[in-house]
Structure formats: structure tokens, C-alpha cells
Design an enzyme around this catalytic site. Structure first.
Site, PDB file in Angstrom:
ATOM      1  N   SER A 195       0.808  -1.215   0.000  1.00  0.00           N
ATOM      2  CA  SER A 195       0.000   0.000   0.000  1.00  0.00           C
ATOM      3  C   SER A 195       0.842   1.267   0.000  1.00  0.00           C
ATOM      4  O   SER A 195       0.414   2.290  -0.517  1.00  0.00           O
ATOM      5  CB  SER A 195      -0.950   0.014   1.207  1.00  0.00           C
ATOM      6  OG  SER A 195      -1.906  -0.998   1.099  1.00  0.00           O
ATOM      7  N   HIS A 254       1.243   4.317   4.963  1.00  0.00           N
ATOM      8  CA  HIS A 254       0.417   4.988   3.955  1.00  0.00           C
ATOM      9  C   HIS A 254       0.863   6.438   3.776  1.00  0.00           C
ATOM     10  O   HIS A 254       1.031   6.916   2.651  1.00  0.00           O
ATOM     11  CB  HIS A 254      -1.046   4.955   4.370  1.00  0.00           C
ATOM     12  CG  HIS A 254      -1.651   3.586   4.342  1.00  0.00           C
ATOM     13  ND1 HIS A 254      -2.904   3.311   4.828  1.00  0.00           N
ATOM     14  CD2 HIS A 254      -1.166   2.407   3.884  1.00  0.00           C
ATOM     15  CE1 HIS A 254      -3.174   2.029   4.662  1.00  0.00           C
ATOM     16  NE2 HIS A 254      -2.124   1.457   4.096  1.00  0.00           N
TER      17      HIS A 254
END
Length: 296
Positions: A195, A254
Site C-alpha cells: 500500500s 500509507h
């Protein structure tokens, strides 16, 4: 309208390369202007390589032949297809993880988890990017990388895309480990997932075309800038524990990946043409295409 496979420019009457079958603008229509792999195919048995090896000497010529073959493999199978190569590696890693959980469960953390207890396992800086915590985890990342990765790769080029993916993925994992050590000292942490790299890709797209329309949950149209800001705000609030939810998710990874993508987008925005819409399809060439831990 068609898109130039080399620069992404929209063309009403594109040129089709007779060697590789790709579509190109006037600037890149010649084989030598788009690194056409067909230039290598004209010598399938290596006749020219052998002649050059004899002229240059056995040792030097062999090295030159290997370099040419490596370039041919890159152009034929990887160039403009790195997105699909990374997706394949993710699923191969997932199958290996499943096998290790059955036959050698102690090996999975050593090979694939980026752990706060063993940051010196430098191979996990990369392998953790391709490893995932579950089927939903890898499926979600695969969907995002499939839809956004191709667009960014075509704009910045395969070599820079490979660097962006690997560096942002590794740095994102290290950022999560560092944040966990700082905020929760003494608690072991491990991280897996792509991610961070996906958020870097989204960050680049956000800079290149903030108004680019994406479909949230496949049906809700939103500009990518709104999606990016919303995702960053959610990760920041959940990372500091200001709102509930997001347990087991590497929010700091992230944010680190997104920051890298935004910064890189600013760096290349004057060098590439921004995408006007999401377009899909592979590149050219014959190959086509834990414990207190976190998933990202």
C-alpha cells in the site's frame, strides 16, 4: 483517438510500428525512437552477436552479447509492463507465504516480515512490499495498482516507475516500524504490504492531474485530489488514535508512501504530459504481460 505507447500523447491518426505492433506519435514512430524490441528480433539466432564477439575478442564480446540480450529481455517483457510484473510477484509471494505457513511456519517472518526486532534483515525491506496479510489485503492492493500503476508507468517510464515502486514501498515499511518504535516502545511490530507503493503512485497522479476522475468503490466518481486528501486525513487521525478503526493497518506507511509520491510528482510534473483519463491495457512487446503488526 489513440495513445502513443511511448509518451502517452493522444493521436487522431497514430503510426503503427510494423516491427512491434505498437501505436506511436510522429515523434516516436521510428523504431529507434521508441526502443523497439523488434530491432532485436531481426537477429533471432544471434548471428550479429557472434560476429561482434569474434571481432571484439571472446571475453569482451561475450559480455557485450549478454548486455544486448538483457536489453532485449527488458524491452520485450518488462518495458511498459512493470505494473504487471509487480502484480505477478505479489501473487507469487502470496502463494509462497501460504506454503510456508503449512510446511515451515517459522520461515515466513524471517523471509517476508519487516520487523522492529530485526530491521537488519535488509532483504525484508523489499520482500515485505510483495508479501501480504490476507486475501482481502492483496486483492485490494492489486486492484489499486492495476488501475493506477499503468497510467503512472506510461507517463514517467518503466525504469523510474520501478524505482518509485520499490523505494516508496521500502521506505513506507521502515517509516511504520520507526513510528511504532517511537509511539509504542517495547512492543514488537511487523509490516507487510504494497500500500505504501500504491499511495506513492496515487500521489504522483494527484500532482500530475488533481482533477482526474476515479471511481470510489467502482461507481462513485470523485476527483483524485479529494480521494488522496481524504485518505491522508483518515490515516493521520487513526494513526494518532483520534478516531476509532483501522486496527492492524499501517497508517504511517500509507502517509510515508503518499508523501514520497507527492514529492516525486512535483519533481516530474514539468517533464511529462499529465493523464487526461484513466486508460488501461498492457505495454507492447511479445511477452505482454503479525504481532502488533500492520498491513499496508
Amino acid at each position: 483517438m489513440a495513445t502513443c505507447d511511448e509518451c502517452g500523447k493522444q493521436e487522431n491518426m497514430p503510426y503503427e510500428c510494423r516491427r512491434c505492433g505498437g501505436s506511436f506519435c510522429a515523434e516516436h514512430r521510428l523504431p529507434e525512437n521508441h526502443d523497439c524490441p523488434g530491432l532485436e528480433w531481426d537477429d533471432p539466432v544471434g548471428v550479429f552477436d557472434q560476429a561482434e564477439e569474434r571481432d571484439a575478442g571472446r571475453s569482451g564480446g561475450s559480455r557485450a552479447g549478454l548486455r544486448r540480450r538483457a536489453r532485449s529481455l527488458w524491452r520485450s517483457y518488462v518495458q511498459n509492463n512493470a505494473t504487471f510484473v509487480f502484480l505477478l510477484l505479489m501473487w507469487v509471494a502470496w502463494v509462497i507465504q501460504l506454503a510456508l505457513r503449512v510446511f515451515a511456519p517459522t520461515l515466513e517472518p524471517t523471509l517476508f516480515w519487516l520487523q522492529s526486532e530485526h530491521p537488519e534483515y535488509v532483504w525484508t525491506w523489499v520482500t515485505s512490499v510483495f508479501a501480504h496479510g490476507g486475501i482481502v489485503h492483496i486483492a485490494a492492493n492489486s486492484i489499486g495498482i492495476f488501475f493506477f500503476g499503468q497510467v503512472v508507468e506510461r507517463r514517467i517510464g518503466t525504469k523510474r516507475f520501478v524505482g518509485l515502486f520499490l523505494v516508496s514501498g521500502a521506505v513506507a515499511g521502515l517509516a511504520q516500524i520507526g513510528a511504532s518504535i517511537a509511539l509504542s516502545p517495547g512492543i514488537p511490530t511487523s509490516v507487510v504490504g504494497a500500500s505504501g507503493a500504491l499511495l506513492a503512485i496515487m500521489g504522483v497522479l494527484t500532482i500530475l492531474n488533481p482533477g482526474l476522475t476515479v471511481y470510489l468503490w467502482f461507481f462513485l466518481p470523485v476527483p483524485i485530489w479529494a480521494l488522496t486528501i481524504g485518505f491522508a486525513a483518515l490515516s493521520l487521525l487513526q494513526g494518532f488514535g483520534q478516531i476509532a478503526g483501522g486496527a492492524g493497518i499501517a497508517h504511517w506507511a500509507h502517509l510515508a508512501g503518499l508523501a514520497i509520491g507527492l514529492a516525486y510528482g512535483l519533481y516530474v510534473q514539468d517533464q511529462v504530459e499529465p493523464p487526461r483519463q484513466l486508460q488501461f491495457g498492457g505495454g507492447r512487446g511479445p511477452g505482454g504481460p503479525g504481532r502488533g503488526g500492520g498491513r499496508f
